[in-house]
Design an enzyme around this catalytic site. Structure first.
Site, PDB file in Angstrom:
ATOM      1  N   SER A  64     -38.702  79.377  68.828  1.00  0.00           N
ATOM      2  CA  SER A  64     -38.780  79.889  67.421  1.00  0.00           C
ATOM      3  C   SER A  64     -37.608  79.457  66.354  1.00  0.00           C
ATOM      4  O   SER A  64     -37.692  79.826  65.215  1.00  0.00           O
ATOM      5  CB  SER A  64     -38.913  81.558  67.221  1.00  0.00           C
ATOM      6  N   LYS A  67     -38.959  77.452  63.783  1.00  0.00           N
ATOM      7  CA  LYS A  67     -39.623  78.046  62.568  1.00  0.00           C
ATOM      8  C   LYS A  67     -39.173  77.718  61.178  1.00  0.00           C
ATOM      9  O   LYS A  67     -39.530  77.412  60.227  1.00  0.00           O
ATOM     10  CB  LYS A  67     -39.888  79.456  62.420  1.00  0.00           C
ATOM     11  N   TYR A 189     -48.554  74.158  66.886  1.00  0.00           N
ATOM     12  CA  TYR A 189     -47.280  74.991  66.774  1.00  0.00           C
ATOM     13  C   TYR A 189     -46.636  75.148  68.088  1.00  0.00           C
ATOM     14  O   TYR A 189     -45.379  75.150  68.165  1.00  0.00           O
ATOM     15  CB  TYR A 189     -47.922  76.419  66.304  1.00  0.00           C
ATOM     16  N   TYR A 241     -36.468  89.417  63.487  1.00  0.00           N
ATOM     17  CA  TYR A 241     -37.376  90.276  63.877  1.00  0.00           C
ATOM     18  C   TYR A 241     -37.186  91.624  63.633  1.00  0.00           C
ATOM     19  O   TYR A 241     -36.607  92.005  62.596  1.00  0.00           O
ATOM     20  CB  TYR A 241     -37.977  90.022  65.295  1.00  0.00           C
ATOM     21  N   VAL A 259     -36.818  82.263  72.352  1.00  0.00           N
ATOM     22  CA  VAL A 259     -37.071  83.073  73.513  1.00  0.00           C
ATOM     23  C   VAL A 259     -36.438  82.087  74.592  1.00  0.00           C
ATOM     24  O   VAL A 259     -36.327  82.589  75.852  1.00  0.00           O
ATOM     25  CB  VAL A 259     -38.368  83.412  74.007  1.00  0.00           C
TER      26      VAL A 259
END
Length: 424
Positions: A64, A67, A189, A241, A259
């Protein structure tokens, strides 16, 4: 003299090493098999200088952490208004893989959660014969200063277990937000997340964000300033998050986790910080990484809300004085916090070993942060260890009582000119 910044980073790594909490991301088979003991830390300044320690040559996938850069690439090519028509910027307060949309707009709430990241991936401009993931890999390679690669094993492993992301992709297609084939976009993705980096690669990448989109080593404007501002703003409010509020209050640095165990943080105009340690918490954040960021923010005064102005240049002038020109004078100006202290120490480390008298004049400083004072006096000690006699001129009393404690013998409160007259 050798700057003490690497020693400090190694100290932080050592102190946080015993934190053995968290678990590997076992829902991705390849990530469940990595070495949980890997640990690395890197720090970059706006001029592109990188300090790193630990397992800083170990490669891991961005996950992530890709992103923000997919978002930046979409913003750069389509413009902010066009991207906002597809994905919002509001914190979700939900887990990164929550299957949900904004109730009023049917749009993903922000580009940092998976639904928003899948839409963002679909917005990456493509050229004939070049996939969106490949476009992002090339862009990140330019930011990193070397050719990055995909981890094919991690990609294949994650594709096999991508049922939740496929559900999100089909949901986005159903409500009309996603215009492309959900399977193609979700697979792209996932491949985007499988780009391999080291903490030093990420430090190079983060230095561009810290420097307003400019790559310091080449002088190229790789991202527009308004794009950088948009990306960092969303990282600050959404990058961590459902722990974003806790992160903002305790760390106060725009950040994004992955992660695989990495966390990137960027304080505009000052530093970029990267940590890698594979064990993650319930939010998907590296446990040791969070520990290190909290410590660095506290020790180095990096919380965004402290609001201390930062100067790009700390040295006003350097010249020699005295009857035999055997006194070296450093006149400082502006504010002395971490960024300026690091710059000053890097200048001082070029001072040749000799029994020279060095005078550091603080007269034109307006503020000294605690970390600035600590780094200044650590530099003084190291200069003394190299044979120099060092004096700190503080005629305006800019140093606080606590900051001077233990270092009073090197501090002189008379004016610089009057002090130098003794040696003329």
């Amino acid at each position: 003299m050798k700057t003490p910044v690497p020693d400090y980073l190694q100290h932080v790594l050592t102190v946080c090493h015993d934190n053995d909490q968290g678990a590997l991301a076992d829902y991705i088979p390849e990530l469940a098999a990595v070495d949980p003991n890997k640990f690395a830390l890197a720090l970059t300044t706006v001029d592109g200088t990188i300090y790193s320690t630990g397992d800083d040559e170990t490669e891991f996938t961005m996950q992530s952490m890709s992103k923000p850069f997919a978002y930046a690439l979409a913003l750069q090519h389509l413009g902010i208004p066009a991207v906002l028509e597809k994905v919002g910027v509001e914190p979700s307060g939900e887990a990164f893989n929550q299957i949900s949309l904004d109730k009023e707009t049917n749009l993903p709430k922000n580009p940092m959660i998976n639904s928003g990241a899948i839409i963002t991936h679909s917005l990456i401009p493509v050229q004939k014969g070049i996939s969106r993931a490949e476009c992002l890999r090339r862009f990140l390679s330019e930011l990193a200063g070397r050719q990055l690669e995909f981890d094919k094993q991690v990609y294949k492993s994650e594709v096999k277990t991508a049922f939740r992301n496929l559900s999100i992709g089909y949901m986005l297609r159903t409500v009309g937000v996603l215009d492309s084939d959900p399977v193609e976009i979700v697979n792209g993705y996932i491949k985007q997340c499988a780009i391999k980096v080291t903490v030093k690669d990420l430090a190079n990448i983060c230095s561009v964000l810290a420097n307003g989109g400019v790559q310091a080593k080449t002088g190229k404007q790789l991202l527009e300033r308004d794009v950088v501002r948009q990306v960092l703003s969303v990282m600050m409010t959404c990058g961590m998050y459902d722990a974003a509020g806790d992160w903002l209050t305790t760390v106060g640095i725009p950040a994004k986790s992955g992660v695989s165990g990495g966390i990137i943080g960027v304080l505009p105009g000052q530093v970029g910080i990267v940590v890698f340690s594979p064990k993650i918490d319930e939010h998907g954040h590296s446990v040791r990484g969070v520990d290190i960021f909290e410590r660095l923010s506290r020790d180095m005064g990096l919380h965004l809300m402290e609001g201390t102005p930062s100067a790009q240049t700390i040295l006003q002038s350097r010249y020699t004085a005295g009857k035999n020109n055997d006194i070296v004078v450093y006149e400082l100006r502006g504010v002395l916090q971490f960024t300026e202290s690091e710059m000053l120490l890097r200048i001082l480390q070029d001072e040749p070993d000799a029994q020279t008298r060095i005078v550091i004049d603080l007269t034109n400083l307006t503020l000294i942060h605690d970390v600035g004072a600590r780094m200044l006096f650590e530099g003084v000690k190291r200069l003394q260890a190299n044979g120099h006699k060092v004096v700190v001129i503080d005629s305006e009393g800019v140093l606080g009582e606590e900051q001077v404690k233990g270092n009073k013998r090197v501090v002189v409160t008379e004016e610089l000119e009057r002090y130098l007259e003794k040696f003329s």
